[in-house]
Write an enzyme that holds these catalytic residues in place. Structure first.
Site, PDB file in Angstrom:
ATOM      1  N   GLU A 166     -54.253  19.817   1.589  1.00  0.00           N
ATOM      2  CA  GLU A 166     -54.833  18.582   1.073  1.00  0.00           C
ATOM      3  C   GLU A 166     -54.987  18.768  -0.429  1.00  0.00           C
ATOM      4  O   GLU A 166     -55.594  19.756  -0.866  1.00  0.00           O
ATOM      5  CB  GLU A 166     -56.202  18.312   1.712  1.00  0.00           C
ATOM      6  CG  GLU A 166     -56.772  17.016   1.155  1.00  0.00           C
ATOM      7  CD  GLU A 166     -58.126  16.627   1.755  1.00  0.00           C
ATOM      8  OE1 GLU A 166     -58.625  17.331   2.643  1.00  0.00           O
ATOM      9  OE2 GLU A 166     -58.654  15.603   1.299  1.00  0.00           O
ATOM     10  N   ARG A 184     -57.920  32.474  10.718  1.00  0.00           N
ATOM     11  CA  ARG A 184     -58.117  32.167   9.318  1.00  0.00           C
ATOM     12  C   ARG A 184     -58.447  33.456   8.584  1.00  0.00           C
ATOM     13  O   ARG A 184     -59.092  34.340   9.127  1.00  0.00           O
ATOM     14  CB  ARG A 184     -59.340  31.239   9.276  1.00  0.00           C
ATOM     15  CG  ARG A 184     -59.501  30.436   8.073  1.00  0.00           C
ATOM     16  CD  ARG A 184     -60.729  29.534   8.245  1.00  0.00           C
ATOM     17  NE  ARG A 184     -60.895  28.798   7.021  1.00  0.00           N
ATOM     18  CZ  ARG A 184     -60.231  27.673   6.770  1.00  0.00           C
ATOM     19  NH1 ARG A 184     -59.443  27.149   7.663  1.00  0.00           N
ATOM     20  NH2 ARG A 184     -60.383  27.068   5.614  1.00  0.00           N
ATOM     21  N   LYS A 231     -62.910  25.561  -0.174  1.00  0.00           N
ATOM     22  CA  LYS A 231     -62.495  24.809  -1.356  1.00  0.00           C
ATOM     23  C   LYS A 231     -63.680  24.069  -1.969  1.00  0.00           C
ATOM     24  O   LYS A 231     -63.755  23.905  -3.176  1.00  0.00           O
ATOM     25  CB  LYS A 231     -61.397  23.803  -0.974  1.00  0.00           C
ATOM     26  CG  LYS A 231     -60.006  24.396  -1.076  1.00  0.00           C
ATOM     27  CD  LYS A 231     -58.934  23.310  -1.133  1.00  0.00           C
ATOM     28  CE  LYS A 231     -58.608  22.783   0.219  1.00  0.00           C
ATOM     29  NZ  LYS A 231     -57.458  21.880   0.238  1.00  0.00           N
TER      30      LYS A 231
HETATM   31  P1  ATP Z   1     -60.710  22.105   3.583  1.00  0.00           P
HETATM   32  O1  ATP Z   1     -61.926  22.964   3.443  1.00  0.00           O
HETATM   33  O2  ATP Z   1     -60.564  21.063   2.545  1.00  0.00           O
HETATM   34  O3  ATP Z   1     -60.352  21.659   4.980  1.00  0.00           O
HETATM   35  P2  ATP Z   1     -58.617  24.018   3.854  1.00  0.00           P
HETATM   36  O4  ATP Z   1     -58.930  25.332   3.287  1.00  0.00           O
HETATM   37  O5  ATP Z   1     -58.464  23.826   5.306  1.00  0.00           O
HETATM   38  O6  ATP Z   1     -59.620  23.073   3.181  1.00  0.00           O
HETATM   39  P3  ATP Z   1     -56.115  22.669   3.446  1.00  0.00           P
HETATM   40  O7  ATP Z   1     -55.588  22.181   2.163  1.00  0.00           O
HETATM   41  O8  ATP Z   1     -56.386  21.700   4.519  1.00  0.00           O
HETATM   42  O9  ATP Z   1     -57.382  23.469   3.086  1.00  0.00           O
HETATM   43  O10 ATP Z   1     -55.234  23.856   3.977  1.00  0.00           O
HETATM   44  C1  ATP Z   1     -53.844  23.820   4.100  1.00  0.00           C
HETATM   45  C2  ATP Z   1     -53.400  24.816   5.124  1.00  0.00           C
HETATM   46  O11 ATP Z   1     -53.847  26.118   4.775  1.00  0.00           O
HETATM   47  C3  ATP Z   1     -53.988  24.497   6.485  1.00  0.00           C
HETATM   48  O12 ATP Z   1     -52.962  24.601   7.447  1.00  0.00           O
HETATM   49  C4  ATP Z   1     -55.017  25.549   6.700  1.00  0.00           C
HETATM   50  O13 ATP Z   1     -55.108  25.875   8.050  1.00  0.00           O
HETATM   51  C5  ATP Z   1     -54.496  26.725   5.853  1.00  0.00           C
HETATM   52  N1  ATP Z   1     -55.611  27.543   5.396  1.00  0.00           N
HETATM   53  C6  ATP Z   1     -56.653  27.147   4.652  1.00  0.00           C
HETATM   54  N2  ATP Z   1     -57.524  28.155   4.477  1.00  0.00           N
HETATM   55  C7  ATP Z   1     -57.017  29.223   5.122  1.00  0.00           C
HETATM   56  C8  ATP Z   1     -57.453  30.569   5.319  1.00  0.00           C
HETATM   57  N3  ATP Z   1     -58.601  31.011   4.813  1.00  0.00           N
HETATM   58  N4  ATP Z   1     -56.670  31.390   6.049  1.00  0.00           N
HETATM   59  C9  ATP Z   1     -55.510  30.966   6.549  1.00  0.00           C
HETATM   60  N5  ATP Z   1     -55.050  29.718   6.408  1.00  0.00           N
HETATM   61  C10 ATP Z   1     -55.789  28.839   5.708  1.00  0.00           C
END
Ligand code: ATP
Ligand code: MG
Length: 756
Positions: free
Chosen positions: A28, A263, A273
Site C-alpha cells: 500500500e 511475518r 508503518k
Molecule cells: P500496514 O501496516 O499498512 O498494513 P503492511 O506492513 O502490511 O502495512 P503493506 O504495504 O500492506 O504493508 O505490505 C505489502 C506486503 O508486504 C504485504 O503482502 C505484507 O504481507 C508484506 N509485509 C509487510 N510487513 C511484513 C513483514 N514484517 N514481514 C513480512 N512481510 C511483510
C-alpha cells in the site's frame, strides 16, 4: 533452502495445475518499504524468478486518506535497488475501480450482497462475538432492485459518509467472524491521489485483493500470517464468479490461491508503518531515509548493500509460525558482505597529534594493501607519512594499567603499515591537557629488537582530510520496542574534525570502507565537495553481544521458529577483558586473522611469544598472517601431544611462513613440514627442497585437473547438468592425488573454467 511455499508451487507445476507461476507484491503506497517488506519481496519475486514465472508489482491503493505518489515512487526505487524488476507488470488496484464496481453489482444482482444502513456501532453489535453468533441486519432482506438503486446512488454521491455500506451475504453464525457479512464498499468523500474526485465510494481490502489477484491471473497469492483468517473470505468471494476467459461482471479469469507465511519481526526494531510514519512526522529521525530507520531507503543510506539484505532474507528462511529474529543476524550478514567489499582505510576519530623524530626519507610514502589476504582481492593505496601524524586519543595513556598494549611514555607501538615508534615526550597545553606526543622512529635493528606493545592506526597530519563521522547505533534500546519513548538516546553520536587518510577523499555518496578498528562506514549524501560525511554502517564486532549474553538463558525459553544460525557462535573479542582484549584486537589488526585465532594468541602466552618471535624474525604482512594461523592451528596441537620441547622457534616459523606467503608451498605441506621440524629442527627451506614438496606449477596442476575430469565422467555430466556442489568433490579428488602439493583455490578455478 527448501520451504513449504516452494513445495506447493512445485506440486502445482508437476500436477499441471499451472504451467506458469505468477505472484505479486502488493504494497500500500502509504509509507516506505522496510526490511519486513524485503522479506516478502524476496519470497514473491524470488519464487517467480526461480520458476521462470513473473511477479507483478501492484499498488494496493484503495484508501485515499494515506496514499501518495511520493510513496509509489519510493517503492519502485527501493524495489529496483534491491535487485528486482517487474517489467511491464506494474498495476494499481485503483485502475480496477470500474471493474470492481461491476463485480459488486453482480453480487447484488445474484443476491449475494446488500446495502446495509446500520450505524457502525449497531453493525458491531449485530456481528456478535467469538462466543456468540451474530444476528442478521434488518437490511439483509432488501430486494435486489432496492439494493441496486441504493448502490448506484451511493456512487452518485447522494449520501453522506457512514450512511450506507455494501455487505456480503455471508454467514452470521460462522465461527470465522470475517464471514459475518463483511463490508465490501464504503462511502468516503476524499480525493484519491490517482483517481481524484471520480469516486466517493471505495472498495475494501478483502473484496479488492482477491479480485485484483484474479484479474491479473495470479497463481499464488503469498501474504503474511495475519491474513490467515481472511482466506475463507478470499475464497468465498472468488467462488461467486464463474472462471472464464470472457471478461464480464460475472466472471474472473482464474481462482488464485492464498498462502500465508510468518511475518518478519526483528529485535530492537519497530516495523509498523504507522509507527515509522510517526517517527518521521515527530522528527525523531531526519526522514524515511534516516540511517537508523529499518526502511530500505534508510538501510541504503546507512551503507548496507542489497546483497546483504537478500542474504539475510535467505538466512532467516520462510516459516509458518511467527518468530522474533535477533538483529545480530542482520548485522552478521552486513559484516559478512562488507568484509569482502569495503576497502580498508584509517580514520582517527578523536585525534591526538604526534611529532615523529627520525622519520627516514624512504618511509614518506607507504603502499598498503586495500584488503586483507582472506578477502582475496587485489588493490593497494598510498599512505603519505610526515613528521606530524594523528593517533586516536584513547590509544595513549600516561599512566597505563599493567599489560597496556598501546602507547604510553617510553612504550613502543607499531603504526599500522608504517613502522615502530617510541613515545619519548608528552607535551601539554596551558590547561595541563596532553596536546602532543613526541615519538622517535625506530629503524633497522632497533625496530627488530623493540618490545612492541601493539599496533595502532594513524593519520598523516599534512594530507589527512577533516571529516564528519556519524556513529549510528540501534534506534531502540529495548529488545521488543513498543513505544517511541524507548528510543536509544545514543543512537546517533556526531563527531567533527575526524582525520581520514587521503585515499578515501574523492569518493562519492554510497562508497563504503572499513575504517580499521572502528567498523564499516559509507559516504553520506550530505557530503559536499571538500567536506565528507561518513555514516557508520556497523561496528566490526557485535558490541551488544556481551550485554545480550546476560539474557541468553531467558531468550532460549522463548519459542522460536527454525532459523539458520550465523556460521559461528565463536567467542568474540568483545567478551574479553582488559589487556587480553587489547592484545587480541591488536593481533587482528596486525595480522588480519580471525577473532578466534587472535583470542587464542592473546590467552596463551607461550603461543603469543612464538608469534612475537617470528614477527621479530621478519614474518610480517602475509607471512605474519600465516604464522599466527600456524601457531594456533598446528603448533598448539603439536605442543599438546609432545613431551619434549619443539626443535623449532620463531626464526623457523618465519622462514616457513615466507614459503607459504610466496607460493612455494601450500598450507597443507607447511603443516607436514612443521611436524617434521618439531623433532629434527633445521631449515624449513632445506627440508622442503629435500622432500620435493614445492607447490605444483600451473601446467602440472592442469594435467592433474584433466586426469580427474577423465576419471569421473558421470560426475562431470551431473555437474554440467546443474549440480555445482560437485566442484568440491573434484577438488577433493585432486588434493588427494596431489598429496597436498596443489593450491586448492587454483584447482577450483581450473575445474570451473574447464568444466564450462
Ligand atoms: P500496514 O501496516 O499498512 O498494513 P503492511 O506492513 O502490511 O502495512 P503493506 O504495504 O500492506 O504493508 O505490505 C505489502 C506486503 O508486504 C504485504 O503482502 C505484507 O504481507 C508484506 N509485509 C509487510 N510487513 C511484513 C513483514 N514484517 N514481514 C513480512 N512481510 C511483510
Ligand atoms: Mg498491509
Amino acid at each position: 533452502m527448501q520451504n513449504f511455499i516452494r513445495d506447493i508451487i512445485e506440486a502445482d507445476l508437476q500436477s499441471g495445475k499451472h504451467t506458469t507461476v505468477v505472484t505479486r507484491f502488493p504494497p500500500e503506497p502509504n509509507g516506505y518499504l522496510h526490511i519486513g517488506h524485503a522479506k516478502a519481496i524476496c519470497v514473491d519475486f524470488g519464487l517467480a524468478t526461480e520458476f521462470q514465472g513473473r511477479c507483478h508489482l501492484r499498488m494496493d491503493d484503495t484508501n485515499p486518506d494515506a496514499e501518495d505518489v511520493e510513496y509509489v515512487e519510493a517503492i519502485k526505487r527501493d524495489l529496483r535497488w534491491l535487485g528486482f524488476e517487474w517489467g511491464e507488470h506494474l498495476f494499481y488496484a485503483s485502475d480496477y475501480y470500474e471493474r470492481l464496481y461491476e463485480h459488486a453489482v453482480h453480487l447484488i444482482r445474484t443476491g449475494k450482497a446488500y446495502v446495509c444502513s446500520l450505524s457502525e456501532d449497531a453493525m458491531r453489535e449485530y456481528r456478535g462475538s467469538l462466543t456468540e453468533p451474530g444476528r442478521p441486519s434488518p437490511h439483509r432482506a432488501r430486494s435486489v432492485e432496492e439494493n441496486l438503486d441504493l448502490f448506484a446512488r451511493m456512487r452518485a454521491g447522494e449520501f453522506a459518509e457512514g450512511e450506507h455500506v455494501v455487505r456480503i451475504k455471508g454467514d452470521m453464525a460462522s465461527a470465522n467472524m470475517k464471514l459475518r457479512d463483511p463490508a465490501i464498499y464504503r462511502i468516503k468523500r476524499a480525493p484519491h491521489y490517482r483517481t481524484g474526485d471520480a469516486w466517493c465510494i471505495y472498495p475494501l481490502y478483502d473484496y479488492t485483493h482477491c479480485l485484483s489477484d484474479a484479474f491479473e491471473g495470479i497463481t499464488h497469492s503469498i501474504c503474511t500470517l495475519e491474513f490467515e483468517n481472511n482466506r475463507d473470505l478470499y475464497d468465498w468471494v472468488l467462488a461467486q464468479y464463474e472462471v472464464s476467459e470472457t471478461a464480464g461482471p460475472g466472471t474472473i479469469p482464474c481462482r488464485p490461491r492464498q498462502i500465508e507465511f510468518a511475518r518478519l519481526a526483528i529485535t530492537y526494531t519497530m516495523m509498523s508503518k504507522r509507527k515509522l510514519l510517526q517517527l518521521v512526522e515527530e522528527k525523531r529521525v531526519t526522514g524515511w531515509d534516516d540511517p537508523r530507520m529499518p526502511t530500505i531507503a534508510g538501510m541504503r543510506r546507512r551503507g548496507i548493500t542489497p546483497e546483504a539484505i537478500r542474504a539475510f532474507c535467505e538466512m532467516i528462511g520462510v516459516a509458518k509460525n511467527n518468530s522474533l529474529v535477533d538483529v545480530g543476524k542482520l548485522e552478521f550478514c552486513i559484516r559478512d558482505d562488507l568484509n569482502h567489499r569495503a576497502p580498508r582505510a584509517m580514520c582517527v576519530l578523536e585525534p591526538l597529534a604526534v611529532e615523529l623524530v627520525g622519520l627516514p626519507a624512504d618511509r614518506r610514502t607507504i603502499e598498503a594493501p586495500s584488503f586483507p589476504p582472506e578477502a582475496g582481492k587485489a588493490g593497494s593505496r598510498l599512505l603519505p607519512l610526515g613528521e606530524t601524524i594523528f593517533i586516536e586519543r584513547e590509544d595513549f595513556l600516561e599512566t597505563p594499567p599493567p599489560k597496556w598494549h598501546r602507547l604510553s611514555p617510553g612504550a613502543m607501538v607499531r603504526l599500522r603499515h608504517a613502522g615502530v615508534v617510541r613515545c619519548d615526550e608528552v607535551v601539554r597545553d596551558a590547561n595541563g591537557t596532553v596536546s602532543k606526543l613526541v615519538c622517535r622512529w625506530l629503524d633497522g635493528d632497533d625496530a627488530v629488537a623493540a618490545k612492541v606493545k601493539g599496533t595502532i592506526h594513524w593519520a598523516d597530519g599534512a594530507t589527512a582530510h577533516d571529516v564528519e563521522v556519524r556513529l549510528y547505533d540501534r534506534l531502540f534500546d529495548v529488545e521488543v520496542p513498543e513505544s517511541l519513548e524507548q528510543l536509544n538516546p545514543r543512537s546517533l553520536v556526531t563527531l567533527e574534525g575526524c582525520k581520514v587518510e587521503p585515499s578515501v577523499a574523492s569518493q562519492s555518496p554510497g562508497a563504503t570502507f572499513q575504517f580499521e578498528r572502528h567498523g564499516y562506514f559509507c559516504v553520506d549524501p550530505d557530503s559536499t565537495t571538500g567536506r565528507l560525511v561518513f555514516n557508520r554502517t556497523v561496528t566490526l564486532r557485535d558490541s551488544w553481544a556481551k550485554e545480550d549474553g546476560a539474557h541468553a538463558e531467558e531468550r532460549k525459553e522463548k519459542p522460536r521458529a527454525k532459523e539458520a544460525q550465523p556460521a559461528s557462535k565463536a567467542p568474540s573479542i568483545a567478551s574479553l577483558e582488559g589487556a587480553e582484549r587489547v592484545r587480541a584486537e591488536s593481533i587482528v589488526l596486525e595480522h588480519d586473522v580471525s577473532e578466534a585465532v587472535a583470542i587464542a594468541l592473546a590467552q596463551h602466552p607461550d603461543l603469543g611469544a612464538l608469534l612475537d618471535a617470528a614477527v621479530a624474525a621478519g614474518a610480517t604482512g602475509k607471512a605474519g598472517h600465516v604464522v599466527a594461523n600456524l601457531v594456533v592451528g598446528d603448533v598448539r596441537a603439536l605442543l599438546a601431544r609432545r613431551e619434549s620441547p619443539l626443535a623449532f622457534g620463531g626464526k623457523e616459523l618465519a622462514e616457513l611462513a615466507g614459503l607459504v606467503a610466496n607460493g612455494t608451498v601450500t598450507g597443507a605441506v607447511a603443516k607436514d613440514v612443521l611436524g617434521r621440524l618439531a623433532d629434527s629442527g633445521g631449515s624449513p627451506a632445506a627440508l622442503v627442497a629435500s622432500l620435493g614438496v614445492t607447490t605444483l606449477a600451473a601446467d602440472a596442476l592442469g594435467a592433474l585437473v584433466d586426469e580427474i575430469i577423465a576419471a569421473f565422467p558421470d560426475e562431470v555430466a551431473r555437474y554440467r547438468a546443474g549440480k555445482p556442489a560437485l566442484l568440491g568433490f573434484f577438488v577433493g579428488q585432486l588434493m588427494r592425488r596431489a598429496k597436498g602439493k596443489a593450491d586448492a583455490k587454483a584447482a577450483e578455478d581450473l575445474f570451473r573454467s574447464r568444466l564450462g
